[in-house]
Design a protein around this motif. Structure first.
Motif, PDB file in Angstrom:
ATOM      1  N   GLY A   7      10.331 -20.880   7.415  1.00 35.71           N
ATOM      2  CA  GLY A   7       9.329 -19.527   7.057  1.00 35.71           C
ATOM      3  C   GLY A   7       8.829 -19.499   5.718  1.00 35.71           C
ATOM      4  O   GLY A   7       7.907 -18.949   5.131  1.00 35.71           O
ATOM      5  N   THR A   8       9.609 -20.571   4.860  1.00 35.90           N
ATOM      6  CA  THR A   8       8.964 -20.810   3.413  1.00 35.90           C
ATOM      7  C   THR A   8       8.183 -21.883   3.319  1.00 35.90           C
ATOM      8  O   THR A   8       7.425 -21.951   2.150  1.00 35.90           O
ATOM      9  N   PHE A   9       7.518 -22.590   4.128  1.00 41.92           N
ATOM     10  CA  PHE A   9       6.791 -23.745   4.302  1.00 41.92           C
ATOM     11  C   PHE A   9       6.904 -24.747   3.099  1.00 41.92           C
ATOM     12  O   PHE A   9       5.891 -24.605   2.196  1.00 41.92           O
ATOM     13  N   PRO A  10       7.918 -25.386   2.973  1.00 46.80           N
ATOM     14  CA  PRO A  10       8.400 -25.933   1.758  1.00 46.80           C
ATOM     15  C   PRO A  10       7.418 -27.438   1.480  1.00 46.80           C
ATOM     16  O   PRO A  10       7.620 -27.769   0.268  1.00 46.80           O
ATOM     17  N   ASN A  11       6.782 -27.703   2.535  1.00 49.28           N
ATOM     18  CA  ASN A  11       6.092 -29.086   2.437  1.00 49.28           C
ATOM     19  C   ASN A  11       4.664 -28.922   2.185  1.00 49.28           C
ATOM     20  O   ASN A  11       4.280 -29.290   1.263  1.00 49.28           O
TER      21      ASN A  11
ATOM     22  N   ASN B  19      -1.362 -17.720   6.853  1.00 45.68           N
ATOM     23  CA  ASN B  19      -1.280 -17.107   5.678  1.00 45.68           C
ATOM     24  C   ASN B  19       0.078 -17.373   4.844  1.00 45.68           C
ATOM     25  O   ASN B  19       0.941 -17.898   5.292  1.00 45.68           O
ATOM     26  N   PRO B  20       0.050 -17.076   3.366  1.00 46.67           N
ATOM     27  CA  PRO B  20       1.447 -17.459   2.451  1.00 46.67           C
ATOM     28  C   PRO B  20       2.473 -16.737   3.282  1.00 46.67           C
ATOM     29  O   PRO B  20       2.581 -15.823   4.185  1.00 46.67           O
ATOM     30  N   PRO B  21       3.659 -17.355   2.695  1.00 47.78           N
ATOM     31  CA  PRO B  21       5.190 -17.074   3.323  1.00 47.78           C
ATOM     32  C   PRO B  21       5.301 -15.441   3.136  1.00 47.78           C
ATOM     33  O   PRO B  21       5.988 -15.010   4.091  1.00 47.78           O
ATOM     34  N   ASP B  22       4.799 -14.851   2.266  1.00 43.98           N
ATOM     35  CA  ASP B  22       5.004 -13.329   1.934  1.00 43.98           C
ATOM     36  C   ASP B  22       4.355 -12.449   2.886  1.00 43.98           C
ATOM     37  O   ASP B  22       4.210 -11.286   2.822  1.00 43.98           O
ATOM     38  N   TYR B  23       3.302 -12.889   3.817  1.00 49.77           N
ATOM     39  CA  TYR B  23       2.599 -12.349   4.864  1.00 49.77           C
ATOM     40  C   TYR B  23       3.120 -12.160   6.167  1.00 49.77           C
ATOM     41  O   TYR B  23       3.818 -13.172   6.361  1.00 49.77           O
ATOM     42  N   ASN B  24       2.844 -11.299   6.679  1.00 49.97           N
ATOM     43  CA  ASN B  24       3.056 -11.154   8.292  1.00 49.97           C
ATOM     44  C   ASN B  24       2.320 -10.301   8.784  1.00 49.97           C
ATOM     45  O   ASN B  24       1.465  -9.611   8.339  1.00 49.97           O
ATOM     46  N   GLY B  25       2.132 -10.169  10.327  1.00 53.98           N
ATOM     47  CA  GLY B  25       1.138  -9.332  10.973  1.00 53.98           C
ATOM     48  C   GLY B  25       1.306  -9.326  12.324  1.00 53.98           C
ATOM     49  O   GLY B  25       2.274  -9.732  12.884  1.00 53.98           O
ATOM     50  N   LEU B  26       0.498  -8.615  13.259  1.00 50.87           N
ATOM     51  CA  LEU B  26       0.572  -8.320  14.602  1.00 50.87           C
ATOM     52  C   LEU B  26      -0.949  -8.899  15.154  1.00 50.87           C
ATOM     53  O   LEU B  26      -1.859  -8.344  14.834  1.00 50.87           O
ATOM     54  N   LYS B  27      -0.601  -9.683  16.102  1.00 49.09           N
ATOM     55  CA  LYS B  27      -1.851 -10.099  17.139  1.00 49.09           C
ATOM     56  C   LYS B  27      -1.371  -9.275  18.464  1.00 49.09           C
ATOM     57  O   LYS B  27      -0.377  -9.538  19.201  1.00 49.09           O
ATOM     58  N   MET B  28      -2.273  -8.391  18.942  1.00 52.68           N
ATOM     59  CA  MET B  28      -2.029  -7.637  20.248  1.00 52.68           C
ATOM     60  C   MET B  28      -2.861  -7.729  21.404  1.00 52.68           C
ATOM     61  O   MET B  28      -4.063  -7.828  21.248  1.00 52.68           O
TER      62      MET B  28
END
Length: 465
Positions: A210-214, A110-119
């Motif tokens: 974490g900004t995925f510049p490329n 997902n885009p840089p402003d997302y995060n999450g949890l895989k559990m």
């Protein structure tokens, strides 16, 4: 002192296979701390004493992983911090450290402003109702409040992971390959892994950023593989591998720039595994090519089509004891010689092992059965509407010349010369469409049949085909 009740996190972050949302909007440290407390409480109920926590390279990772650890420890459960690692290394840590439970703090592709949890708890990936149950625990304040917090310690599992893969996978000859990590967390370990296997590397975007510049770290989208294609053209490397943002998915490109989609990769993997596991069951999701099942049967295997979703496939793998499974999205699950979790790095290593035994890796990949097909096409709708649309298709739509209509996961219509698929995504409000046929004329006919069927149940949509 008893800790106060947590504010209830936004309901929309509790997805089908994970928890995910925009950081500091809906996915806040407070929300993650509450989820951690619920997860720790569930761990206690399941008799789990410790949870390994890893995170990807996103900028929000340290703060969210810290909040998660605080929540877990509030329930009296220990946390083993394994740092910034790909999601597969977090899964590996649960095995290697003997805790059987882990959480990866990741926004995946997902885009840089997302995060999450895989559990994972006690070897079981949480999905569906199990994820909703965490929300209900918070809402009902059904939380364990331990007299003393669980311990916090650190562990480094990267060395053990490298040793385990390099001890298992052997290349028949050295290979020169391109690897593209898209500035995702795989860049922290992929170069070391493939050098250990004897490869010479052309590295693209292996600096974790974490900004995925490329480019976006999602190898399922052709536009994100253009740098690999260029590097293969401009160097003497013979193969390209690309990884998604958290390293659990693999993309493959041939020397002459052809993308080998995961359902065709799975053909090679199935052939290899079945050579050692005669009669083995091979699981694949509903988006895969219709040429895969006959390929598996011809090699003595048992093909099983299943629902899309890494957690659902893992559950099916566990239930059946199958040695191998794969998804069109790029998740590959090796149970033979490995642990059964999805791991793009390990899948890349296994692919190199197979291809290094061939004199021409390019030809070995290009010779795999192929069809005229579309990539995944997304029909964007409002929340809830994709399920309603597909439900209407199941109930009332008629498809001309259909040989079989499979409603396992959405609507997959098999024709004599191809298939069409419409399924509601479990992660975003879209209908995922995919088409495959023996030739362009058949593809156009099948798409026209789907267009007519969709318009008959939901007029006025702007279709992506």
């Amino acid at each position: 002192m008893t800790s106060p009740r947590h504010a209830l996190p936004a309901p929309e972050i509790f997805k089908a296979y994970d928890i995910r949302g925009i950081v500091d909007t809906v996915l806040t440290p407070d929300a993650v701390r509450a989820i951690g407390h619920a997860l720790g409480s569930e761990a206690v109920a399941r008799g789990q004493a410790a949870i390994a926590v890893g995170r990807d390279g996103r900028l929000s990772g340290p703060a969210l992983a810290g909040a998660l650890a605080d929540g877990i420890r509030a329930a009296g459960v220990d946390v083993i911090d394994i740092g910034c690692v790909p999601t597969p290394l977090t899964y590996f840590a649960a095995h290697h450290l003997g805790c059987d439970s882990c959480v990866s703090v990741t926004g995946s592709h997902n885009p840089p402003d997302y995060n999450g949890l895989k559990m994972v708890l006690g070897g079981q990936t949480l999905y569906g109702a199990m994820i909703q149950d965490l929300r209900h625990r918070i809402a009902d304040d059904d939380l364990v409040r331990a007299a003393a917090p669980g311990a916090l310690r650190s562990a480094d599992v990267a060395g053990a992971y490298l040793d385990r893969v390099a001890g298992d996978v052997k290349l028949a000859r050295p290979m020169k390959i391109v690897i593209d990590c898209g500035n995702g967390v795989a860049g922290g370990i992929a170069p070391a892994l493939f050098r250990r296997l004897g490869c010479e590397l052309v590295e693209l975007f292996c600096e974790v950023d974490g900004t995925f510049p490329n480019h976006h770290p999602d190898p399922s989208k052709p536009e994100n593989l253009q740098d690999v294609i260029r590097a293969l053209r401009d160097t003497d490397a013979e193969l390209g591998l690309a990884f998604d943002g958290d390293g659990d998915r693999l993309g493959v490109v041939t020397k002459d720039g052809e993308i080998i989609y995961p359902d065709r990769q799975l053909m090679l993997f199935a052939e290899d595994v079945l050579s050692r596991v005669p009669g083995g069951e091979i699981i694949f999701d509903v988006k895969c090519t219709r040429k895969l099942a006959p390929w598996i049967r011809e090699r003595g295997g048992k093909p099983t089509m299943w629902n899309t979703g890494h957690a659902l496939v893992k559950a099916k793998l566990k239930e059946t004891g199958a040695p191998l499974a794969g998804e069109m999205s790029g998740h590959m699950f090796f149970k033979e010689r490995w642990f059964g979790f999805d791991d793009g790095l390990y899948a890349g290593a296994r692919l190199l092992e197979i291809l290094s035994a061939r004199t021409d890796a390019n030809a070995a990949l290009k010779d795999l059965p192929d069809s005229v097909s579309t990539p995944e096409l997304n029909l964007k709708m409002n929340e809830g509407e994709p399920f309603e649309l597909v439900g209407r298709l199941k109930q009332t739509a008629r498809f001309d010349d259909a040989q079989e209509v499979i409603t396992l996961d959405g609507v997959r219509v098999e024709y004599a010369d191809g298939f069409g698929l419409a399924r509601p995504s479990n992660t975003t409000p879209v209908v995922v469409l995919r088409f495959e046929a023996d030739d362009a004329e058949a593809l156009a006919r099948i798409q026209a049949d789907f267009r007519r069927a969709i318009e008959s149940v939901w007029p006025g949509l702007t279709l992506p085909f």
